[in-house]
Design a protein around this motif. Sequence first.
Motif, PDB file in Angstrom:
ATOM      1  N   MET A 137     -86.269  -1.080 -25.411  1.00  0.00           N
ATOM      2  CA  MET A 137     -85.583  -0.699 -24.186  1.00  0.00           C
ATOM      3  C   MET A 137     -85.094   0.736 -24.316  1.00  0.00           C
ATOM      4  N   ASP A 138     -85.407   1.537 -23.310  1.00  0.00           N
ATOM      5  CA  ASP A 138     -85.051   2.943 -23.298  1.00  0.00           C
ATOM      6  C   ASP A 138     -83.805   3.201 -22.457  1.00  0.00           C
ATOM      7  N   THR A 139     -83.732   2.507 -21.304  1.00  0.00           N
ATOM      8  CA  THR A 139     -82.648   2.737 -20.350  1.00  0.00           C
ATOM      9  C   THR A 139     -82.330   1.429 -19.636  1.00  0.00           C
ATOM     10  N   LEU A 140     -81.075   1.269 -19.263  1.00  0.00           N
ATOM     11  CA  LEU A 140     -80.623   0.090 -18.521  1.00  0.00           C
ATOM     12  C   LEU A 140     -79.846   0.577 -17.301  1.00  0.00           C
ATOM     13  N   ILE A 141     -80.235   0.112 -16.115  1.00  0.00           N
ATOM     14  CA  ILE A 141     -79.586   0.548 -14.873  1.00  0.00           C
ATOM     15  C   ILE A 141     -79.143  -0.691 -14.103  1.00  0.00           C
ATOM     16  N   VAL A 142     -77.891  -0.699 -13.642  1.00  0.00           N
ATOM     17  CA  VAL A 142     -77.352  -1.833 -12.899  1.00  0.00           C
ATOM     18  C   VAL A 142     -76.920  -1.367 -11.507  1.00  0.00           C
ATOM     19  N   ASN A 143     -77.416  -2.058 -10.497  1.00  0.00           N
ATOM     20  CA  ASN A 143     -77.063  -1.794  -9.093  1.00  0.00           C
ATOM     21  C   ASN A 143     -77.280  -0.341  -8.680  1.00  0.00           C
ATOM     22  N   ASN A 144     -78.230   0.320  -9.326  1.00  0.00           N
ATOM     23  CA  ASN A 144     -78.567   1.714  -9.014  1.00  0.00           C
ATOM     24  C   ASN A 144     -77.372   2.662  -9.057  1.00  0.00           C
ATOM     25  N   LYS A 145     -76.354   2.313  -9.834  1.00  0.00           N
ATOM     26  CA  LYS A 145     -75.212   3.220  -9.931  1.00  0.00           C
ATOM     27  C   LYS A 145     -74.601   3.295 -11.316  1.00  0.00           C
ATOM     28  N   THR A 146     -74.982   2.401 -12.210  1.00  0.00           N
ATOM     29  CA  THR A 146     -74.468   2.422 -13.578  1.00  0.00           C
ATOM     30  C   THR A 146     -75.655   2.427 -14.532  1.00  0.00           C
ATOM     31  N   ALA A 147     -75.625   3.351 -15.492  1.00  0.00           N
ATOM     32  CA  ALA A 147     -76.776   3.457 -16.395  1.00  0.00           C
ATOM     33  C   ALA A 147     -76.328   3.690 -17.831  1.00  0.00           C
ATOM     34  N   TRP A 148     -77.081   3.119 -18.757  1.00  0.00           N
ATOM     35  CA  TRP A 148     -76.916   3.363 -20.181  1.00  0.00           C
ATOM     36  C   TRP A 148     -78.266   3.778 -20.726  1.00  0.00           C
ATOM     37  N   PHE A 149     -78.255   4.735 -21.646  1.00  0.00           N
ATOM     38  CA  PHE A 149     -79.522   5.200 -22.186  1.00  0.00           C
ATOM     39  C   PHE A 149     -79.310   5.782 -23.568  1.00  0.00           C
ATOM     40  N   TYR A 150     -80.396   5.930 -24.315  1.00  0.00           N
ATOM     41  CA  TYR A 150     -80.319   6.546 -25.630  1.00  0.00           C
ATOM     42  C   TYR A 150     -80.116   8.047 -25.489  1.00  0.00           C
ATOM     43  N   ARG A 185     -67.609  -4.153 -14.710  1.00  0.00           N
ATOM     44  CA  ARG A 185     -67.526  -3.133 -13.664  1.00  0.00           C
ATOM     45  C   ARG A 185     -68.885  -2.880 -13.017  1.00  0.00           C
ATOM     46  N   ALA A 186     -69.947  -2.954 -13.814  1.00  0.00           N
ATOM     47  CA  ALA A 186     -71.296  -2.691 -13.286  1.00  0.00           C
ATOM     48  C   ALA A 186     -71.774  -3.818 -12.372  1.00  0.00           C
ATOM     49  N   CYS A 187     -71.497  -5.067 -12.747  1.00  0.00           N
ATOM     50  CA  CYS A 187     -71.930  -6.235 -11.955  1.00  0.00           C
ATOM     51  C   CYS A 187     -70.881  -6.506 -10.874  1.00  0.00           C
ATOM     52  N   ASP A 188     -70.780  -5.628  -9.911  1.00  0.00           N
ATOM     53  CA  ASP A 188     -69.661  -5.690  -8.974  1.00  0.00           C
ATOM     54  C   ASP A 188     -69.963  -6.397  -7.655  1.00  0.00           C
ATOM     55  N   ASP A 189     -71.167  -6.937  -7.503  1.00  0.00           N
ATOM     56  CA  ASP A 189     -71.495  -7.658  -6.273  1.00  0.00           C
ATOM     57  C   ASP A 189     -71.451  -9.165  -6.546  1.00  0.00           C
ATOM     58  N   ALA A 190     -70.842  -9.913  -5.652  1.00  0.00           N
ATOM     59  CA  ALA A 190     -70.672 -11.358  -5.885  1.00  0.00           C
ATOM     60  C   ALA A 190     -72.002 -12.095  -5.964  1.00  0.00           C
ATOM     61  N   GLU A 191     -72.973 -11.708  -5.152  1.00  0.00           N
ATOM     62  CA  GLU A 191     -74.215 -12.485  -5.055  1.00  0.00           C
ATOM     63  C   GLU A 191     -75.499 -11.696  -5.288  1.00  0.00           C
ATOM     64  N   ASN A 192     -75.473 -10.371  -5.149  1.00  0.00           N
ATOM     65  CA  ASN A 192     -76.742  -9.641  -5.071  1.00  0.00           C
ATOM     66  C   ASN A 192     -76.756  -8.413  -5.980  1.00  0.00           C
ATOM     67  N   ASN A 193     -76.687  -8.646  -7.284  1.00  0.00           N
ATOM     68  CA  ASN A 193     -76.792  -7.552  -8.244  1.00  0.00           C
ATOM     69  C   ASN A 193     -78.249  -7.326  -8.617  1.00  0.00           C
ATOM     70  N   SER A 194     -78.583  -6.083  -8.937  1.00  0.00           N
ATOM     71  CA  SER A 194     -79.933  -5.791  -9.425  1.00  0.00           C
ATOM     72  C   SER A 194     -79.826  -5.128 -10.796  1.00  0.00           C
ATOM     73  N   ILE A 195     -80.733  -5.516 -11.674  1.00  0.00           N
ATOM     74  CA  ILE A 195     -80.771  -4.941 -13.022  1.00  0.00           C
ATOM     75  C   ILE A 195     -82.165  -4.380 -13.242  1.00  0.00           C
ATOM     76  N   THR A 196     -82.219  -3.132 -13.722  1.00  0.00           N
ATOM     77  CA  THR A 196     -83.485  -2.497 -14.060  1.00  0.00           C
ATOM     78  C   THR A 196     -83.509  -2.209 -15.551  1.00  0.00           C
ATOM     79  N   TRP A 197     -84.522  -2.730 -16.221  1.00  0.00           N
ATOM     80  CA  TRP A 197     -84.761  -2.454 -17.634  1.00  0.00           C
ATOM     81  C   TRP A 197     -85.928  -1.469 -17.694  1.00  0.00           C
ATOM     82  N   ILE A 198     -85.763  -0.394 -18.440  1.00  0.00           N
ATOM     83  CA  ILE A 198     -86.869   0.559 -18.641  1.00  0.00           C
ATOM     84  C   ILE A 198     -87.273   0.467 -20.100  1.00  0.00           C
TER      85      ILE A 198
END
Length: 200
Positions: A137-150, A185-198
């Motif tokens: 895994m290179d990058t992790l993005i949650v709800n298109n607003k929070t990201a972690w990366f190397y 904080r990243a998973c801030d939607d009650a029902e509709n979160n999106s997670i992107t793994w790169i």
Amino acid sequence: MRQNNEKGYTMMETIMYISILGALGVILASYAGSVITRYKTGRIAQQIIDLKKAIINYTAAEEDYSNLSMTKMQEDKAIPLDMRDLYHALKGRINFGPVGNGTNEKYLFFITFEGIYQKGCIELLSQGQFYGDGSDMDTLIVNNKTAWFYEHSFYDTQDINTRYEIKATAGTAVGIRPSMNQIVRACDDAENNSITWIFS
């Protein structure tokens, strides 16, 4: 008179028993629903791994991921059977493909799972199988607003620095490991979160 009283008690007892059974039924149904949802959340974690493997196997003869096509994989029945309709276990949409055609980004592909309820999002991001050595895994993005990366990510971290609220660089052997507070904080939607793994 006494006979009427006995009938009255019997009727009251019957209503009481029916009420108790009804309440138990609601509790059991709620518990069963919770167990099924937890199972499906666990299933999603496995589906991400299965889909990642399928993509790597499908593109094994390719130089990079620039020709990766969700439509083509679907036509070739190369997507795992339980995701061929491009929906995951919780019935949220699945999307995947090449990250880009940049110098390094062509060596990356993304997988996005949408429609994940809040507790499920937190649970998925808390699991260790996506982090650390060997995860690719290179990058992790949650709800298109929070990201972690190397620190030395192949993904365009300049783009991340301008687009996302939270930036966390790891750059160590342990890999990307968001804290529980960051995950919540990243998973801030009650029902509709999106997670992107790169992945690379």
